[in-house]
Write a protein that holds these residues in place. Structure first.
Motif, short mmCIF file in Angstrom:
data_model
loop_
_atom_site.label_atom_id
_atom_site.label_comp_id
_atom_site.label_asym_id
_atom_site.label_seq_id
_atom_site.Cartn_x
_atom_site.Cartn_y
_atom_site.Cartn_z
N VAL A 1 65.47 60.90 42.57
CA VAL A 1 64.33 60.76 43.49
C VAL A 1 63.10 60.31 42.70
N ARG A 2 62.87 60.94 41.54
CA ARG A 2 61.72 60.55 40.71
C ARG A 2 61.87 59.11 40.23
N LEU A 3 63.09 58.73 39.87
CA LEU A 3 63.34 57.36 39.41
C LEU A 3 63.03 56.35 40.51
N VAL A 4 63.47 56.64 41.72
CA VAL A 4 63.21 55.74 42.85
C VAL A 4 61.70 55.67 43.11
N ASP A 5 61.02 56.82 43.06
CA ASP A 5 59.58 56.83 43.27
C ASP A 5 58.86 56.02 42.19
N GLU A 6 59.29 56.18 40.93
CA GLU A 6 58.65 55.45 39.83
C GLU A 6 58.89 53.95 39.98
N LYS A 7 60.10 53.56 40.36
CA LYS A 7 60.39 52.14 40.54
C LYS A 7 59.52 51.54 41.63
N ARG A 8 59.28 52.33 42.67
CA ARG A 8 58.45 51.86 43.77
C ARG A 8 57.05 51.52 43.28
N LEU A 9 56.60 52.19 42.21
CA LEU A 9 55.24 51.99 41.71
C LEU A 9 55.15 50.91 40.63
N ARG B 1 42.86 49.67 40.94
CA ARG B 1 43.43 50.97 41.31
C ARG B 1 44.61 50.83 42.26
N GLU B 2 44.76 49.67 42.90
CA GLU B 2 45.85 49.44 43.84
C GLU B 2 47.19 49.20 43.17
N PHE B 3 47.21 48.96 41.87
CA PHE B 3 48.47 48.66 41.19
C PHE B 3 49.39 49.88 41.10
N ARG B 4 48.91 51.04 41.51
CA ARG B 4 49.79 52.22 41.61
C ARG B 4 50.58 52.20 42.91
N ALA B 5 50.20 51.37 43.85
CA ALA B 5 50.87 51.27 45.15
C ALA B 5 51.95 50.18 45.08
N PRO B 6 52.92 50.20 45.98
CA PRO B 6 53.99 49.20 45.95
C PRO B 6 53.59 47.81 46.46
N LEU B 7 52.50 47.70 47.20
CA LEU B 7 52.13 46.43 47.80
C LEU B 7 51.87 45.31 46.79
N HIS C 1 53.48 40.00 44.63
CA HIS C 1 53.86 39.21 43.46
C HIS C 1 55.28 38.67 43.61
N ALA C 2 56.19 39.49 44.10
CA ALA C 2 57.58 39.07 44.29
C ALA C 2 57.70 37.94 45.30
N ARG C 3 56.74 37.84 46.18
CA ARG C 3 56.77 36.78 47.19
C ARG C 3 55.97 35.54 46.77
N GLY C 4 55.63 35.49 45.49
CA GLY C 4 55.02 34.29 44.95
C GLY C 4 53.52 34.25 44.93
N LEU C 5 52.85 35.32 45.29
CA LEU C 5 51.39 35.32 45.25
C LEU C 5 50.90 35.67 43.85
N ALA C 6 49.91 34.96 43.38
CA ALA C 6 49.28 35.28 42.10
C ALA C 6 48.29 36.41 42.34
N LEU C 7 48.36 37.43 41.51
CA LEU C 7 47.47 38.58 41.66
C LEU C 7 46.41 38.55 40.56
N VAL C 8 45.18 38.77 40.96
CA VAL C 8 44.07 38.80 40.02
C VAL C 8 43.48 40.20 40.06
N VAL D 1 38.54 40.35 53.51
CA VAL D 1 38.91 41.49 52.66
C VAL D 1 39.77 42.46 53.46
N VAL D 2 40.65 43.18 52.77
CA VAL D 2 41.52 44.16 53.40
C VAL D 2 41.35 45.50 52.69
N GLU D 3 41.21 46.53 53.46
CA GLU D 3 41.19 47.91 52.95
C GLU D 3 42.53 48.53 53.33
N ARG D 4 43.37 48.81 52.34
CA ARG D 4 44.69 49.41 52.60
C ARG D 4 44.53 50.92 52.72
N LYS D 5 45.20 51.50 53.70
CA LYS D 5 45.15 52.95 53.91
C LYS D 5 46.55 53.50 54.08
#
Length: 189
Positions: A87-95, A124-130, A135-142, A158-162
């Motif tokens: 479970v921890r491994l799956v959670d870590e992979k998600r991040l 700070r958003e790089f801890r989330a899976p989005l 990136h996997a869908r080809g978008l460049a992230l800055v 702009v988008v505020e993710r919640k």
């Protein structure tokens, strides 16, 4: 003469599975009886079954257990630890920010002529899976520190993710209204 179904049987102890290099592969049984089952012994049987030719039938596994014994409790505790580790491994992979092999393969199939759109992402958003999914869908992230919002898609968007829990708390505290007003002030839409 016996039952023909039981001619390829191997009874193995944990020590035999741990000590022998390929105990099951040498015997090539269709059925395995674990005398003192442990998660490691079960994994050894799973590895043996995975190495078998696909045309062969599945390996049947039987474990001798004594309900409410110390061994039974230890086995249950070991399984619980193993489950928690997965479970921890799956959670870590998600991040993870790095894409998985499947995501990388999908990205490699895209034509090189397609220029990746850039999305500014709050660091700070790089801890989330989005971000990994984008990136996997080809978008460049800055990565950047963004005062208002989490993702800048365009100079005026702009988008505020919640997360659900955060959205609920933000609605109750009024923080969402304050954030929305700040986004409207800084960005046109």
């Amino acid at each position: 003469k016996g039952d023909a179904r039981w001619r390829s049987l191997r009874i193995a102890t944990r020590e035999q599975l741990d000590g022998a290099r390929d105990l099951l592969g040498t015997a090539r049984p269709d059925r395995v009886v674990l005398v003192d089952a442990t998660p490691a012994a079960a994994r050894a049987v799973e590895a043996y079954a995975a190495r078998r030719a696909p045309s062969l039938k599945n390996v049947e596994v039987y474990a001798l257990r004594h309900d409410e014994s110390a061994d039974d409790g230890a086995y249950a505790a070991a399984l619980a630890r193993e489950r928690d580790a997965f479970v921890r491994l799956v959670d870590e992979k998600r991040l993870l920010v790095a894409p998985s092999a499947a995501e990388a393969a999908a990205s490699a199939k895209r034509p090189a002529s397609v220029k990746a759109a850039a999305v500014i992402v709050d660091a700070r958003e790089f801890r989330a899976p989005l971000p990994a999914a984008l990136h996997a869908r080809g978008l460049a992230l800055v990565p950047a520190t963004i005062d208002v919002g989490d993702y800048v898609l365009a100079p005026d968007l702009v988008v505020e993710r919640k997360a659900v829990g955060d959205l609920h708390g933000s609605l109750q505290s009024g923080r969402l209204a304050t954030q929305t007003e700040a986004m409207l002030t800084k960005y046109r839409t």
